[in-house]
Design a protein around this motif. Structure first.
Motif, mmCIF file in Angstrom:
data_model
loop_
_atom_site.group_PDB
_atom_site.id
_atom_site.type_symbol
_atom_site.label_atom_id
_atom_site.label_comp_id
_atom_site.label_asym_id
_atom_site.label_seq_id
_atom_site.Cartn_x
_atom_site.Cartn_y
_atom_site.Cartn_z
ATOM 1 N N PRO A 209 0.813 -1.220 0.000
ATOM 2 C CA PRO A 209 0.000 0.000 0.000
ATOM 3 C C PRO A 209 0.847 1.270 0.000
ATOM 4 O O PRO A 209 1.967 1.276 0.501
ATOM 5 C CB PRO A 209 -0.818 -0.122 1.292
ATOM 6 C CG PRO A 209 0.032 -0.959 2.185
ATOM 7 C CD PRO A 209 0.735 -1.945 1.296
ATOM 8 N N ARG A 212 2.209 8.132 2.492
ATOM 9 C CA ARG A 212 1.682 9.482 2.371
ATOM 10 C C ARG A 212 2.833 10.481 2.327
ATOM 11 O O ARG A 212 3.888 10.259 2.927
ATOM 12 C CB ARG A 212 0.745 9.812 3.542
ATOM 13 C CG ARG A 212 -0.545 9.025 3.495
ATOM 14 C CD ARG A 212 -1.348 9.366 2.251
ATOM 15 N NE ARG A 212 -2.558 8.571 2.128
ATOM 16 C CZ ARG A 212 -2.631 7.446 1.434
ATOM 17 N NH1 ARG A 212 -1.555 6.964 0.810
ATOM 18 N NH2 ARG A 212 -3.766 6.786 1.358
ATOM 19 N N GLU A 234 -4.439 8.491 -2.253
ATOM 20 C CA GLU A 234 -5.560 7.802 -1.608
ATOM 21 C C GLU A 234 -6.490 7.189 -2.652
ATOM 22 O O GLU A 234 -6.948 6.053 -2.506
ATOM 23 C CB GLU A 234 -6.318 8.793 -0.728
ATOM 24 C CG GLU A 234 -7.503 8.184 0.005
ATOM 25 C CD GLU A 234 -7.072 7.197 1.079
ATOM 26 O OE1 GLU A 234 -7.876 6.313 1.412
ATOM 27 O OE2 GLU A 234 -5.927 7.310 1.566
ATOM 28 N N ARG A 235 -6.757 7.965 -3.726
ATOM 29 C CA ARG A 235 -7.619 7.427 -4.789
ATOM 30 C C ARG A 235 -6.950 6.259 -5.509
ATOM 31 O O ARG A 235 -7.616 5.272 -5.863
ATOM 32 C CB ARG A 235 -7.976 8.534 -5.774
ATOM 33 C CG ARG A 235 -8.892 9.589 -5.189
ATOM 34 C CD ARG A 235 -9.439 10.502 -6.267
ATOM 35 N NE ARG A 235 -8.400 11.269 -6.941
ATOM 36 C CZ ARG A 235 -7.930 12.428 -6.514
ATOM 37 N NH1 ARG A 235 -8.417 12.969 -5.403
ATOM 38 N NH2 ARG A 235 -7.012 13.083 -7.183
ATOM 39 N N GLN A 237 -4.828 4.254 -4.132
ATOM 40 C CA GLN A 237 -4.893 3.140 -3.191
ATOM 41 C C GLN A 237 -6.278 2.500 -3.199
ATOM 42 O O GLN A 237 -6.410 1.273 -3.222
ATOM 43 C CB GLN A 237 -4.552 3.651 -1.785
ATOM 44 C CG GLN A 237 -4.622 2.595 -0.694
ATOM 45 C CD GLN A 237 -3.517 1.563 -0.832
ATOM 46 O OE1 GLN A 237 -2.375 1.928 -1.063
ATOM 47 N NE2 GLN A 237 -3.845 0.293 -0.696
ATOM 48 N N GLN A 238 -7.318 3.352 -3.198
ATOM 49 C CA GLN A 238 -8.673 2.815 -3.221
ATOM 50 C C GLN A 238 -8.946 2.075 -4.528
ATOM 51 O O GLN A 238 -9.589 1.017 -4.524
ATOM 52 C CB GLN A 238 -9.673 3.955 -3.031
ATOM 53 C CG GLN A 238 -9.638 4.584 -1.656
ATOM 54 C CD GLN A 238 -10.552 5.789 -1.551
ATOM 55 O OE1 GLN A 238 -11.171 6.206 -2.533
ATOM 56 N NE2 GLN A 238 -10.654 6.360 -0.350
ATOM 57 N N SER A 239 -8.462 2.631 -5.641
ATOM 58 C CA SER A 239 -8.651 1.958 -6.926
ATOM 59 C C SER A 239 -7.933 0.617 -6.940
ATOM 60 O O SER A 239 -8.478 -0.385 -7.419
ATOM 61 C CB SER A 239 -8.145 2.856 -8.054
ATOM 62 O OG SER A 239 -8.260 2.192 -9.298
ATOM 63 N N TRP A 240 -6.721 0.607 -6.394
ATOM 64 C CA TRP A 240 -5.979 -0.658 -6.351
ATOM 65 C C TRP A 240 -6.689 -1.662 -5.442
ATOM 66 O O TRP A 240 -6.805 -2.841 -5.786
ATOM 67 C CB TRP A 240 -4.564 -0.382 -5.838
ATOM 68 C CG TRP A 240 -3.743 -1.636 -5.687
ATOM 69 C CD1 TRP A 240 -3.072 -2.317 -6.658
ATOM 70 C CD2 TRP A 240 -3.517 -2.358 -4.469
ATOM 71 N NE1 TRP A 240 -2.457 -3.409 -6.129
ATOM 72 C CE2 TRP A 240 -2.698 -3.469 -4.788
ATOM 73 C CE3 TRP A 240 -3.920 -2.172 -3.155
ATOM 74 C CZ2 TRP A 240 -2.282 -4.373 -3.824
ATOM 75 C CZ3 TRP A 240 -3.504 -3.082 -2.202
ATOM 76 C CH2 TRP A 240 -2.694 -4.164 -2.536
ATOM 77 N N SER A 241 -7.176 -1.172 -4.288
ATOM 78 C CA SER A 241 -7.889 -2.070 -3.384
ATOM 79 C C SER A 241 -9.162 -2.610 -4.038
ATOM 80 O O SER A 241 -9.483 -3.800 -3.915
ATOM 81 C CB SER A 241 -8.231 -1.339 -2.083
ATOM 82 O OG SER A 241 -7.059 -0.890 -1.425
ATOM 83 N N ALA A 242 -9.887 -1.699 -4.751
ATOM 84 C CA ALA A 242 -11.100 -2.152 -5.434
ATOM 85 C C ALA A 242 -10.765 -3.157 -6.523
ATOM 86 O O ALA A 242 -11.485 -4.151 -6.721
ATOM 87 C CB ALA A 242 -11.837 -0.950 -6.036
ATOM 88 N N ASP A 245 -10.034 -6.366 -4.831
ATOM 89 C CA ASP A 245 -11.287 -6.992 -4.390
ATOM 90 C C ASP A 245 -12.036 -7.613 -5.568
ATOM 91 O O ASP A 245 -12.605 -8.698 -5.448
ATOM 92 C CB ASP A 245 -12.167 -5.950 -3.695
ATOM 93 C CG ASP A 245 -11.589 -5.488 -2.374
ATOM 94 O OD1 ASP A 245 -10.718 -6.207 -1.835
ATOM 95 O OD2 ASP A 245 -11.990 -4.410 -1.896
#
Length: 509
Positions: A209, A212, A234-235, A237-242, A245
């Motif tokens: 991950p 910052r 952050e975006r 990271q969220q895109s990678w996490s999504a 998933d």
């Protein structure tokens, strides 16, 4: 210029700006001093002239060209300083003069043209009078018609002062430019230090991950830059996490689909192997073929549901939303499923507030309602109720039965793929019905939830509403014909063959 580092460019711009400001300031000071010295000289000339005219006596008018007697008042006035003083006739001849002014200081033409107004004249140094002076020529009627009094003030001291000022300004300008360049370079380095800190920290970010970046405390451009970059991270990271998933869900989906297919395929292969071994009677072969057909039907249902789920989740470009009359939509859903409900002696009741309309693809919503009715008829008990209410923005369609309802431990995973209550695993179904309903609802900007209902089960589909007046009967009939895209053979262009709202297997849980 663009190839230079930012620090050098900012320093250069700062230095040029300081140069321009200091040049303008130097010019301003130079001109103001020059003006002030001129005013001082003019004031001194006026005062000297007034003093001479006020102290004039008979010796000033006796016609001599030599200085007055040292003991007389006029001589004291004439010789009080070294500045030249003359009295000229109308023809430009010297009537009286100080010791330093033996030649006429102004031309005869100027004397004749002066009239009755005092006049300032600048005279540069020449062979007759070697220094630059400013002269005040004043009419002197007491000496005769056209006579003038000429009083001079040396300009050499002014010129020396201006040269000294210019020299000082140039030296100060050079020193100030060098100093401003050094100060600008150092201050730019201090101002850009947060950028360097951000760059250095960003260089260390290599793996997920993501970390910052440091954010400057000040709410300025650098502070906003740091917050923007952290928001970008952050975006990401969220895109990678999504994405991770989604990959994990697809892997689970493939594993679940493989597991679901393995059992019927294994059973089918076993039935065929048994049929191929040794002689069998016709009755035994028929039983084996019927069992194989059941397993084949099960595989077909699973394949159809998988295809429908994939199309429902990725049908963004295939939707055809319309203004849909909710009463007609629920009435058609009840009509399509009434034959099966009557065979089970379980009536379907429709309860709709008149005039409700929603904005969605009618084929997809009809498919979702068929799937929910299929679940209610297969796994529920008692009468089935189709109802609809609305709030300011949405229409809520609820399907309710009087059976055992959903087990509490099943609710968190009710809309996941291949999930079924333990009590329903021996009944027909693939565990995809509710997942298909949720995909269709969300694709139409709505959602689906399980409600608390005792006894029985209740599922509510919430869809966007449209604020329109109820259409006339003829308009409604024309709208139904234009909005419904299912062909007579059960083919829906939105969702593929065999999945129209009239299909007997719209979906199972």
């Amino acid at each position: 210029m663009r190839s230079l580092p930012v620090r050098w460019r900012i320093t250069g711009a700062f230095t040029v700006a300081m140069l321009l400001l200091m040049v303008l300031a130097g010019v301003f000071v130079y001109l103001r001093l020059d003006e002030a010295l001129d005013r001082h000289i003019d004031h001194a000339l006026r005062s000297r002239t007034a003093q001479l005219i006020g102290s004039a006596d008979t010796q000033l008018l006796d016609g001599r060209t030599e200085p007055a007697d040292p003991g007389s008042p006029s001589a004291a006035v004439l010789e009080s300083d070294e500045n030249p003083v003359q009295v000229l006739s109308a023809d430009g001849e010297v009537l009286r003069s100080s010791a330093r002014a033996s030649v006429p200081l102004v031309s005869p033409s100027l004397v004749r043209g002066i009239g009755d107004q005092a006049l300032f004249v600048d005279r540069t140094g020449d062979a007759l009078f070697d220094e630059s002076v400013r002269l005040l020529v004043t009419p002197l009627p007491a000496e005769g018609p056209g006579a003038v009094l000429v009083v001079g003030e040396s300009l050499d001291e002014k010129h020396e002062a201006m040269v000294a000022l210019l020299t000082t300004e140039l030296i100060g300008l050079a020193a100030a430019i060098v100093g401003s360049a050094v100060v600008g370079y150092l201050m730019t380095g201090v101002a850009l230090r947060p950028v360097e800190d951000i760059r250095r920290e960003a260089e260390t970010i290599r793996d997920l991950p993501l970390g910052r970046l440091p954010e400057p405390r000040a709410n300025d451009e650098l502070g906003r830059l740091g917050r923007t970059l952290n928001g970008l991270l952050e975006r990401v990271q969220q895109s990678w996490s999504a994405e991770q998933d989604a990959i994990a869900r697809e892997r689970r989906f493939i594993a679940d689909a493989s597991h679901q297919l393995r059992t019927p395929l294994t059973t089918l292969k076993s039935e065929l192997d048994v049929a191929l071994i040794g002689p069998h009677e016709a009755a035994q072969l028929r039983l084996a073929l019927e069992s194989a057909r059941e397993e084949t039907d099960r595989i077909c249902r699973l394949a159809d549901d998988l295809l429908l789920l994939a199309q429902a989740e990725h049908a963004a470009g295939a939707a055809h939303p319309h203004d849909v009359d909710v009463a007609h939509l629920l009435g058609e859903a009840a009509r399509r499923n009434r034959a099966r409900a009557d065979s089970l002696d379980r009536p379907i009741t429709v309860q709709v507030v008149p005039g409700l309309h929603l904005w969605a693809d009618p084929d997809q919503i009809a498919l979702a309602l068929d799937a929910l009715l299929e679940n209610a008829l297969t796994h529920g008990a008692g009468p089935v109720t189709l109802s609809a209410t609305s709030d300011a923005d949405h229409v809520q369609v609820t399907i309710r039965d009087q059976g055992q309802g959903f087990p509490q431990d099943f609710l968190p995973t009710a809309f996941d793929r291949f999930t079924r209550p333990a009590a329903s695993r021996g009944q027909p179904g693939t565990g995809l019905g509710l997942a298909i309903v949720r995909a269709l609802a969300r694709h139409n900007h709505g959602d689906v939830t399980v409600l608390e209902a005792l006894p029985g089960a209740a599922v509510m589909v919430s869809l966007p509403s449209t604020e329109v007046s109820p259409p006339r009967r003829g308009d409604l009939q024309g709208h139904r014909e234009s909005s419904r895209t299912t062909s007579p053979d059960g083919v829906s262009p939105s969702l593929g063959p065999g999945r129209g709202p009239n299909s007997p297997r719209a979906g199972r849980t």
